[in-house]
Design a protein around this motif. Structure first.
Motif, PDB file in Angstrom:
ATOM      1  N   HIS A 149      79.260  94.472  45.309  1.00 24.04           N
ATOM      2  CA  HIS A 149      78.976  93.380  44.374  1.00 24.04           C
ATOM      3  C   HIS A 149      78.628  92.088  45.107  1.00 24.04           C
ATOM      4  O   HIS A 149      77.980  91.214  44.549  1.00 24.04           O
ATOM      5  CB  HIS A 149      80.176  93.131  43.446  1.00 24.04           C
ATOM      6  N   ALA A 150      79.059  91.965  46.352  1.00 24.92           N
ATOM      7  CA  ALA A 150      78.816  90.750  47.130  1.00 24.92           C
ATOM      8  C   ALA A 150      77.545  90.822  47.965  1.00 24.92           C
ATOM      9  O   ALA A 150      77.188  89.863  48.644  1.00 24.92           O
ATOM     10  CB  ALA A 150      80.005  90.481  48.056  1.00 24.92           C
ATOM     11  N   SER A 151      76.845  91.931  47.895  1.00 23.52           N
ATOM     12  CA  SER A 151      75.636  92.090  48.703  1.00 23.52           C
ATOM     13  C   SER A 151      74.502  91.215  48.168  1.00 23.52           C
ATOM     14  O   SER A 151      74.192  91.230  46.981  1.00 23.52           O
ATOM     15  CB  SER A 151      75.189  93.553  48.698  1.00 23.52           C
ATOM     16  N   SER A 152      73.888  90.467  49.063  1.00 24.10           N
ATOM     17  CA  SER A 152      72.757  89.622  48.662  1.00 24.10           C
ATOM     18  C   SER A 152      71.481  90.441  48.488  1.00 24.10           C
ATOM     19  O   SER A 152      70.497  89.940  47.964  1.00 24.10           O
ATOM     20  CB  SER A 152      72.535  88.524  49.696  1.00 24.10           C
ATOM     21  N   ASN A 153      71.507  91.693  48.893  1.00 21.04           N
ATOM     22  CA  ASN A 153      70.333  92.561  48.789  1.00 21.04           C
ATOM     23  C   ASN A 153      70.337  93.423  47.535  1.00 21.04           C
ATOM     24  O   ASN A 153      69.451  94.227  47.344  1.00 21.04           O
ATOM     25  CB  ASN A 153      70.243  93.470  50.017  1.00 21.04           C
ATOM     26  N   PHE A 154      71.329  93.247  46.696  1.00 19.48           N
ATOM     27  CA  PHE A 154      71.452  94.072  45.505  1.00 19.48           C
ATOM     28  C   PHE A 154      70.649  93.458  44.368  1.00 19.48           C
ATOM     29  O   PHE A 154      70.907  92.334  43.958  1.00 19.48           O
ATOM     30  CB  PHE A 154      72.931  94.193  45.110  1.00 19.48           C
ATOM     31  N   MET A 155      69.676  94.164  43.870  1.00 21.67           N
ATOM     32  CA  MET A 155      68.816  93.669  42.783  1.00 21.67           C
ATOM     33  C   MET A 155      69.188  94.371  41.477  1.00 21.67           C
ATOM     34  O   MET A 155      69.331  95.583  41.442  1.00 21.67           O
ATOM     35  CB  MET A 155      67.344  93.926  43.095  1.00 21.67           C
ATOM     36  N   ILE A 156      69.326  93.586  40.415  1.00 23.14           N
ATOM     37  CA  ILE A 156      69.709  94.126  39.113  1.00 23.14           C
ATOM     38  C   ILE A 156      68.540  93.995  38.154  1.00 23.14           C
ATOM     39  O   ILE A 156      68.035  92.882  37.942  1.00 23.14           O
ATOM     40  CB  ILE A 156      70.916  93.357  38.545  1.00 23.14           C
ATOM     41  N   PRO A 157      68.079  95.098  37.570  1.00 18.89           N
ATOM     42  CA  PRO A 157      67.016  94.998  36.570  1.00 18.89           C
ATOM     43  C   PRO A 157      67.452  94.104  35.408  1.00 18.89           C
ATOM     44  O   PRO A 157      68.636  94.061  35.054  1.00 18.89           O
ATOM     45  CB  PRO A 157      66.830  96.442  36.100  1.00 18.89           C
ATOM     46  N   THR A 158      66.517  93.397  34.829  1.00 18.73           N
ATOM     47  CA  THR A 158      66.839  92.420  33.778  1.00 18.73           C
ATOM     48  C   THR A 158      67.439  93.049  32.522  1.00 18.73           C
ATOM     49  O   THR A 158      68.110  92.361  31.768  1.00 18.73           O
ATOM     50  CB  THR A 158      65.593  91.615  33.379  1.00 18.73           C
ATOM     51  N   ASP A 159      67.206  94.346  32.314  1.00 16.57           N
ATOM     52  CA  ASP A 159      67.754  94.993  31.118  1.00 16.57           C
ATOM     53  C   ASP A 159      69.148  95.576  31.350  1.00 16.57           C
ATOM     54  O   ASP A 159      69.700  96.228  30.476  1.00 16.57           O
ATOM     55  CB  ASP A 159      66.805  96.069  30.605  1.00 16.57           C
ATOM     56  N   GLU A 160      69.729  95.318  32.518  1.00 15.38           N
ATOM     57  CA  GLU A 160      71.070  95.803  32.815  1.00 15.38           C
ATOM     58  C   GLU A 160      72.061  94.636  32.853  1.00 15.38           C
ATOM     59  O   GLU A 160      71.670  93.478  32.920  1.00 15.38           O
ATOM     60  CB  GLU A 160      71.091  96.549  34.153  1.00 15.38           C
ATOM     61  N   TYR A 161      73.334  94.971  32.820  1.00 14.03           N
ATOM     62  CA  TYR A 161      74.400  93.970  32.832  1.00 14.03           C
ATOM     63  C   TYR A 161      74.288  93.104  34.078  1.00 14.03           C
ATOM     64  O   TYR A 161      74.252  93.600  35.200  1.00 14.03           O
ATOM     65  CB  TYR A 161      75.758  94.686  32.788  1.00 14.03           C
ATOM     66  N   GLN A 162      74.261  91.810  33.879  1.00 15.52           N
ATOM     67  CA  GLN A 162      74.073  90.852  34.973  1.00 15.52           C
ATOM     68  C   GLN A 162      75.426  90.412  35.532  1.00 15.52           C
ATOM     69  O   GLN A 162      75.902  89.304  35.284  1.00 15.52           O
ATOM     70  CB  GLN A 162      73.255  89.657  34.481  1.00 15.52           C
ATOM     71  N   PHE A 163      76.034  91.300  36.314  1.00 18.56           N
ATOM     72  CA  PHE A 163      77.366  90.987  36.829  1.00 18.56           C
ATOM     73  C   PHE A 163      77.355  89.842  37.825  1.00 18.56           C
ATOM     74  O   PHE A 163      78.349  89.133  37.976  1.00 18.56           O
ATOM     75  CB  PHE A 163      78.047  92.219  37.430  1.00 18.56           C
ATOM     76  N   THR A 164      76.242  89.592  38.502  1.00 19.53           N
ATOM     77  CA  THR A 164      76.180  88.494  39.466  1.00 19.53           C
ATOM     78  C   THR A 164      76.463  87.156  38.778  1.00 19.53           C
ATOM     79  O   THR A 164      77.219  86.329  39.291  1.00 19.53           O
ATOM     80  CB  THR A 164      74.803  88.460  40.162  1.00 19.53           C
ATOM     81  N   ALA A 165      75.886  86.956  37.623  1.00 22.80           N
ATOM     82  CA  ALA A 165      76.135  85.723  36.863  1.00 22.80           C
ATOM     83  C   ALA A 165      77.603  85.625  36.450  1.00 22.80           C
ATOM     84  O   ALA A 165      78.176  84.534  36.461  1.00 22.80           O
ATOM     85  CB  ALA A 165      75.238  85.676  35.632  1.00 22.80           C
TER      86      ALA A 165
END
Length: 117
Positions: free
Chosen positions: A47-63
Motif C-alpha cells: 500500500h505504501a509503494s509509489s509505483n502502485f497504480m489504481i484504475p479510476t474505477d477501483e477503490y482509491q485506498f491511497t486517498a
C-alpha cells in the motif's frame, strides 16, 4: 473511550480488508475513540509503494490513507516487510517506517488491537 491499534496484513489486491479497516477507523473516530496507530505488515506494505497504480474505477485506498494521516493517525510501515519486498523507503509518504518493536510498544498501550487480513 477506548484506544485502538489497527494492523493490515493483506495486499492492495484484497481491497475488502482495507475497506473494512477504513470503515472501522472512521467509525472509531466518529465515536471519539482513539486510534494510536495503523501498522502495515506482510503484503500490506505494498500500500505504501509509489509505483502502485489504481484504475479510476477501483477503490482509491491511497486517498483514504492520506485522509487517515490528516486525522493525526500514525501510519506505520513495517521496515522488515518493506525491505523484503524491495520497497523504496525514501518515498513512502504518508507512512512512517517502523519496526515490530515499535508496533508492539504502541499496541501494549492500547485497549484493543484489531487485525485486518
Amino acid at each position: 473511550m477506548a484506544s485502538f491499534v489497527l494492523s493490515l496484513h493483506s495486499s492492495p489486491s484484497h481491497s475488502n480488508s482495507v475497506i473494512n479497516l477504513v470503515q472501522f477507523a472512521n467509525t472509531c473516530l466518529q465515536q471519539d475513540h482513539e486510534i494510536k496507530a495503523i501498522f502495515l505488515y506482510q503484503d500490506a506494505v505494498w500500500h505504501a509503494s509509489s509505483n502502485f497504480m489504481i484504475p479510476t474505477d477501483e477503490y482509491q485506498f491511497t486517498a483514504q490513507w492520506h485522509t487517515l494521516s490528516d486525522a493525526a493517525i500514525p501510519l506505520l510501515l513495517c521496515v522488515t516487510a518493506a525491505e523484503k519486498r524491495g520497497l523504496d523507503l525514501s518515498s513512502c509518504s504518508p507512512f512512517q517506517v517502523a519496526g515490530l518493536a515499535e508496533f508492539a510498544m504502541t499496541a501494549a498501550t492500547a485497549d484493543k488491537w484489531v487485525q485486518f487480513k
